[in-house]
Each structure stands twice: as C-alpha cells, then as structure tokens.
Design an enzyme around this catalytic site. Structure first.
Site, PDB file in Angstrom:
ATOM      1  N   SER A  70      25.504  57.850 -14.692  1.00 28.57           N
ATOM      2  CA  SER A  70      26.256  56.603 -14.524  1.00 28.57           C
ATOM      3  C   SER A  70      25.549  55.539 -13.707  1.00 28.57           C
ATOM      4  O   SER A  70      26.105  54.439 -13.530  1.00 28.57           O
ATOM      5  CB  SER A  70      27.615  56.897 -13.882  1.00 28.57           C
ATOM      6  OG  SER A  70      28.472  57.544 -14.795  1.00 28.57           O
ATOM      7  N   LYS A  73      25.334  51.967 -14.975  1.00 26.40           N
ATOM      8  CA  LYS A  73      26.305  50.889 -14.753  1.00 26.40           C
ATOM      9  C   LYS A  73      25.800  49.837 -13.773  1.00 26.40           C
ATOM     10  O   LYS A  73      26.369  48.738 -13.697  1.00 26.40           O
ATOM     11  CB  LYS A  73      27.631  51.491 -14.299  1.00 26.40           C
ATOM     12  CG  LYS A  73      28.317  52.273 -15.415  1.00 26.40           C
ATOM     13  CD  LYS A  73      29.382  53.213 -14.907  1.00 26.40           C
ATOM     14  CE  LYS A  73      29.861  54.121 -16.046  1.00 26.40           C
ATOM     15  NZ  LYS A  73      30.600  55.299 -15.576  1.00 26.40           N
ATOM     16  N   SER A 131      33.543  54.518 -11.184  1.00 27.43           N
ATOM     17  CA  SER A 131      32.592  54.735 -12.274  1.00 27.43           C
ATOM     18  C   SER A 131      33.281  54.771 -13.624  1.00 27.43           C
ATOM     19  O   SER A 131      32.972  55.602 -14.480  1.00 27.43           O
ATOM     20  CB  SER A 131      31.803  56.040 -12.043  1.00 27.43           C
ATOM     21  OG  SER A 131      30.632  56.077 -12.820  1.00 27.43           O
ATOM     22  N   LYS A 245      25.433  53.462  -6.012  1.00 25.09           N
ATOM     23  CA  LYS A 245      26.080  54.041  -7.199  1.00 25.09           C
ATOM     24  C   LYS A 245      25.717  55.504  -7.385  1.00 25.09           C
ATOM     25  O   LYS A 245      24.553  55.888  -7.278  1.00 25.09           O
ATOM     26  CB  LYS A 245      25.650  53.267  -8.452  1.00 25.09           C
ATOM     27  CG  LYS A 245      26.347  53.714  -9.741  1.00 25.09           C
ATOM     28  CD  LYS A 245      27.779  53.252  -9.786  1.00 25.09           C
ATOM     29  CE  LYS A 245      28.540  53.854 -10.970  1.00 25.09           C
ATOM     30  NZ  LYS A 245      28.867  55.289 -10.778  1.00 25.09           N
TER      31      LYS A 245
END
Length: 309
Positions: A70, A73, A131, A245
C-alpha cells in the site's frame, strides 16, 4: 470506520564516507550525528535512509526490486496533489464498485458507504490513514480519463508510471492504485518518492495525523460521521516522526515509508519486507539523528476497530 447519526455527533553503511569491506550492502552518505555510529542491523530485506538534501545516509539492497504493497498510495496522493488548482473540497459520490473491490481483493478499507459524498481532501485522508483501497479507487476513478470506470482507472495508473518516470524512479512499476497487483519499487526509489510527496503541505498534514474525524452527506439525506485511524504506529511512538505510510501483503511483507524531524533536520526512510518495521525504522532514525531512542520505544496501540496494514 463509519457510522450514521441523525443528530449531533456522540459519538543503510559507512561513517564519514569511507567504504567498509565488511558491509558491502551498505550505502554511504554524510551525517555529522551518525559519523561515529556503527550502522544498525535490520530485519528488513531492503532499506534506505536519506537526508533533506536527498543524500544517502544508509542503504541495504537499495536498488533491489520489491513488492511495495500500500505504499503505492503515496503516489496516488501525489498524483492528485501535484495537479494545478486542484479543488480539494470537490465532492465525489461513493460508488458501490469501490466497496465491491475491497471485498473482492480483501483489501484494507475506509468503509466508505455507497452514495455518500466525500471531498477529495477526505478521500486523501481515507486512502492514507486507514489505507482505504476504496478511497484510492475513488481518486483513480475521479482523476483518470475515459468513458468507463475501467478506462479511467487504467489511465490513472498509466499516469502514475509517467509521474514515476518524471521523478526518475527508474525501477518503480505501478500496476494498481492500491498495491494489490505486481506493483514494485526499490528502497531508494520509494524514499525519493516520499521526499517529493512531503514537499506538499496538504500531504504533510495528512500523514502526520493520528486520527481523523469528519462528516459527509449520506445517501439518505442524513449525515455520516467517519473516523479513521492512521495505521502508522511509529507516529506517537518515536519522537519527531511525521509520517508516512504503511503497507503489508503476503508478498511484500511488512513495509514502511517514514519521516522524522528533529532540530531542523528531516530524514526520510523506507524498510521493505521487514519482520519488525517499526523497530527497523526507529533504528534508522537513531542512526540518522545520532540518538538512542529505539530500545525504549513503546509502540502506540490502535483502537480495536482500526484497520491494520
């Protein structure tokens, strides 16, 4: 997590630039605090740490391709925020297809409810904190080009790769908007991408937020209240951390792109396929800042109903 209410809310290494033969996988750089400190031992298969000038302070297999989960992103958010005169208050209706995608992919979710209208700003929070693959899908569908949803999403991913080329991310490949496909990058490329993203004020504000609470018009005319918790548990656990993140899949393992700021110095780092991403990241920050905080770090706990990623 979403709930609907009708009333009020109740609710990697070398010191001083000299190569050490015993550590061939460690990249070198310059940092006064870390000059006499031995490089940390990490569980991550790939890692990178750079300073605010983009200089490498540490590297482990920095140019090896790895699944990125992820952390994709980060690029999704940059694609939106890099657009000139983007209207962050523009409202976007949530489509059932976004929820269906989450269910089909068993992906992390912001629990967006079909028919609700969220702003672009809210969708960015939803994509970066819990997320939410549903939120990332909504952004790709909104900013992509084409007559059909599939065409719009595909064009958005094509543009992600073009942006990667523009940023000289030579070994980064995007297949999806959420990291569930063959998306791959290197520790070096991801650190470079993160540093670019952190140049944006809105991005910085979002990724350092531990919890977001907001409201949106619901499909039935009432008001929906959303609460999203940041999956990055390094926030609030290590002094000076300001993002960025998480990412986890069976293929990628535990991944983390992080940033820390102390005494006017900002460091950005990545750990990919780690057995303990937060300890690895804290060790890297200790190395960069010349501190010794990792050993006493207590990880911030997430609420029982929060997403994990």
């Amino acid at each position: 997590m979403a709930r609907i209410l009708t009333g009020r809310k109740t609710v990697a290494a070398v010191a001083g630039g000299a190569v050490l033969a015993a550590a061939p996988l460690i990249a070198w750089g310059t940092t006064s605090n870390a000059s006499d400190t031995p490089p940390p031992e990490l569980t991550a298969k790939g890692a990178s740490l750079i300073n605010d000038k983009g200089e490498s302070l540490f590297g482990k297999n920095v140019n090896d391709d790895r699944a990125m989960a992820s952390t994709v992103k980060i690029m999704v958010a940059s694609m939106v925020l890099d657009k000139k005169n983007v209207d962050l208050d523009r409202k976007v209706p949530v489509e059932q297809a976004y929820r269906d995608y989450v269910a089909e992919q068993h992906a992390s979710t912001a629990d967006l409810q079909t028919g609700d209208k969220l702003t672009i700003r809210q969708l960015l929070y939803a994509a970066l904190l819990p997320s939410g693959a549903d939120a990332a899908y909504a952004l790709a569908d909104t900013f992509g080009q084409g007559a059909t949803r599939a065409q719009r999403v595909q064009s958005f991913v094509v543009d992600m790769n073009a942006k990667g080329h523009e940023l000289n991310l030579g070994k980064t490949k995007f297949d999806t908007f959420d990291g569930t496909g063959g998306d791959s990058s290197t520790p070096k490329d991801l650190a470079k991408l993160a540093q670019h993203a952190m140049e944006n004020d809105t991005f910085r504000k979002i990724v350092k937020t531990k919890e977001y609470e907001g409201e949106a018009p619901a499909a039935n005319g009432r008001t929906r209240y959303y609460t999203w918790t940041n999956t990055n548990q390094l926030l609030g656990s290590y002094k000076g951390v300001v993002g960025i993140k998480t990412g986890t899949t069976s293929k990628a393992g535990e991944c983390l792109v992080f940033a820390g700021k102390r005494d006017g110095k900002t460091l950005v780092g990545t750990v990919l396929n780690s057995k303990d991403r937060y300890e690895d990241a804290a060790k890297l920050l200790d190395y960069g800042f010349g501190t010794d905080d990792a050993k006493d770090m207590k990880i911030r706990k997430l609420p029982s109903d929060a997403q994990s990623d």
